[in-house]
Structure formats: structure tokens, C-alpha cells
Design an enzyme around this catalytic site. Structure first.
Site, mmCIF file in Angstrom:
data_model
loop_
_atom_site.group_PDB
_atom_site.id
_atom_site.type_symbol
_atom_site.label_atom_id
_atom_site.label_comp_id
_atom_site.label_asym_id
_atom_site.label_seq_id
_atom_site.Cartn_x
_atom_site.Cartn_y
_atom_site.Cartn_z
ATOM 1 C CG ASP A 67 5.566 28.020 -3.905
ATOM 2 O OD1 ASP A 67 4.952 27.240 -4.666
ATOM 3 O OD2 ASP A 67 4.992 28.637 -2.997
ATOM 4 C CG ASN A 136 2.491 31.312 8.493
ATOM 5 O OD1 ASN A 136 2.089 31.503 7.345
ATOM 6 N ND2 ASN A 136 3.667 30.750 8.742
ATOM 7 C CG HIS A 138 2.849 31.074 4.027
ATOM 8 N ND1 HIS A 138 2.601 30.101 4.968
ATOM 9 C CD2 HIS A 138 2.476 30.526 2.850
ATOM 10 C CE1 HIS A 138 2.106 29.022 4.383
ATOM 11 N NE2 HIS A 138 2.023 29.263 3.102
ATOM 12 C CD GLU A 143 6.692 29.919 6.156
ATOM 13 O OE1 GLU A 143 5.682 30.545 6.537
ATOM 14 O OE2 GLU A 143 6.731 28.680 6.111
#
Length: 241
Positions: A67, A136, A138, A143
Site C-alpha cells: 500500500d 480494527n 485491517h 478497512e
């Protein structure tokens, strides 16, 4: 899943670096998917150590980073381009033309993602994919969402991810709100996956990764469907298992 629990980040780093180097030794022309952030630093240090000792040769390797932040030039010290050169590429013999990044400053982000996806496919896909794990759930910058994203795509970052990454910037307001990321499908097509998680703040996500039904509300849970996943945890990240 092959779940390995270690006593420290340094132990994980040594084991993960050895694992990646072994993948290169097994297939000197392999394609590596690489991650950024604090999680892989010890692994990259071990890869450098092995290269310097003559134990592994990276000259035939092709790399794709997971990314990149949207809007950050590659010369920005907070770009993942700069991070990878500082922490790995400048210290090993991977050829510059074999190193691939997403361009966060491309004029058309959708077209840039399509270009990247096509190049991964033309290289035969990822042989070994390294992942971190967000608090979370991800993976890369995929996400929590209503559905799994298949291909490389732009993404709006969640507040929790911005908070997690603020430590790398001058302030939370300096963290980009958008990023480009490999999709879940791209990651899942890798031949094997290594995911690392350390720290108590990752324990709930680790528990979901291992035990919860696969759901795009916790993207990492999709890895339960992959046939060759190794999970490396420290004792804090594994405390809810």
C-alpha cells in the site's frame, strides 16, 4: 493456520526474517509482497543481516509493496516508498527495476490501482505475502467494510487507523486520509502468507482472526480461507487465545 507464539518482538523478527529469506532461497526469482509500519522492522533487520552474511541473495527477487498513502510524494519521509528504502532496499541487493510501489501522487488513482494490479498479474502473482494486522482487523489498508474488496483500490482510512498511524507523523492532522492498497482478492491469491501481530492492542483483532466467522467487518478473518497462512504473535497479542 500455523500459529506460532513468541516471547518477544525480536524473536518474531528473527523467525519472520528467516522465513522470508527461506522463501527466496527456495525460489530465487520469487515475488515478495511486503508490508510497512513498525511490525516488520525486526524482520527486515534480520533479512539484511542474512544478506550481509552471504546467506541469501535478493538479486532475482521482485517486490510489490502492499500500500501507499495518497498524496505523499515518494521523497516524503512518511511515504512507504521512503520507509522501504530506508529499512530494507538500500541495504540488500534487490534490483531497483524489480521494486514496485503504488504512486500515491498519480493523477488518476483508479488507473494507478489498475496498473499495479495488472503488473502483479503479469508477474504471476505474489509468492510470499507479508502482512501486519491493524487493531480494527485491517490488513494492508483494507478497512472494515460491508464487503471484501477484490483488487487494488483507493480507500478512505478509518479513524482508528489514522489514530494508530499518527505516531509516525508530526500530528494526527498530518496523517493522510486516503490510501491505495492491494485488495483482499490480491492478497488471497498469494501462494503463502505470513502475518505478524505484536502488542496487547492487537489481541482482540488476533482473537477475531483465529476464531470469528469470516466477515468484511474484520478483514483479517478472510485469511481463514487461505490454505497456507503462518501467524506469528508475541504473548501480548496472543493473550485472548
Amino acid at each position: 493456520m500455523n500459529i506460532l507464539i513468541f516471547t518477544s518482538k525480536n524473536e518474531i523478527g528473527t523467525a519472520a526474517g528467516n522465513y522470508i529469506a527461506a522463501s527466496v532461497t527456495e525460489n530465487p526469482k520469487c515475488t515478495l509482497g511486503l508490508a510497512t509500519g513498525s511490525t516488520p522492522l525486526e524482520a527486515y533487520a534480520q533479512m539484511i543481516k542474512l544478506y550481509e552474511s552471504g546467506a541469501v541473495d535478493f538479486s532475482g527477487v521482485t517486490t510489490f509493496n502492499l500500500d501507499e498513502y495518497a498524496g505523499l510524494d515518494e521523497t516524503d519521509e512518511n511515504s512507504y516508498h521512503a520507509f522501504m528504502h530506508k529499512n530494507l532496499f538500500d541495504s540488500i541487493n534487490v534490483l531497483p527495476e524489480n521494486i514496485n510501489f503504488l504512486d500515491g501522487c498519480a493523477p488518476d488513482l483508479e488507473s494507478e490501482c489498475s496498473r499495479y494490479e495488472e503488473k502483479i498479474e503479469n508477474c504471476g502473482g505474489i509468492d510470499m505475502q507479508l502482512l501486519g494486522l491493524g487493531s480494527n482487523g485491517h490488513i494492508a489498508f483494507n478497512e472494515p467494510a460491508p464487503a471484501f474488496e477484490n483488487a487494488t483500490h483507493p480507500v478512505k482510512l478509518k479513524e482508528s487507523t489514522i489514530n494508530d498511524n499518527a505516531r509516525f507523523f508530526d500530528s494526527k492532522d498530518s496523517v493522510p486520509k486516503m490510501a491505495l492498497t492491494m485488495g483482499i482478492g490480491t492478497i488471497m491469491r498469494a501462494k503463502k502468507i505470513l502475518i505478524i501481530a505484536t502488542g496487547k492492542n492487537k489481541a482482540a483483532a488476533v482473537r477475531s482472526l483465529i476464531y470469528d466467522n469470516p466477515t468484511p467487518a474484520c478483514p483479517a478473518t478472510v485469511l481463514q480461507f487461505h490454505p497456507n497462512v503462518t501467524v506469528m504473535l508475541d504473548s501480548s497479542a496472543a493473550e485472548l487465545l
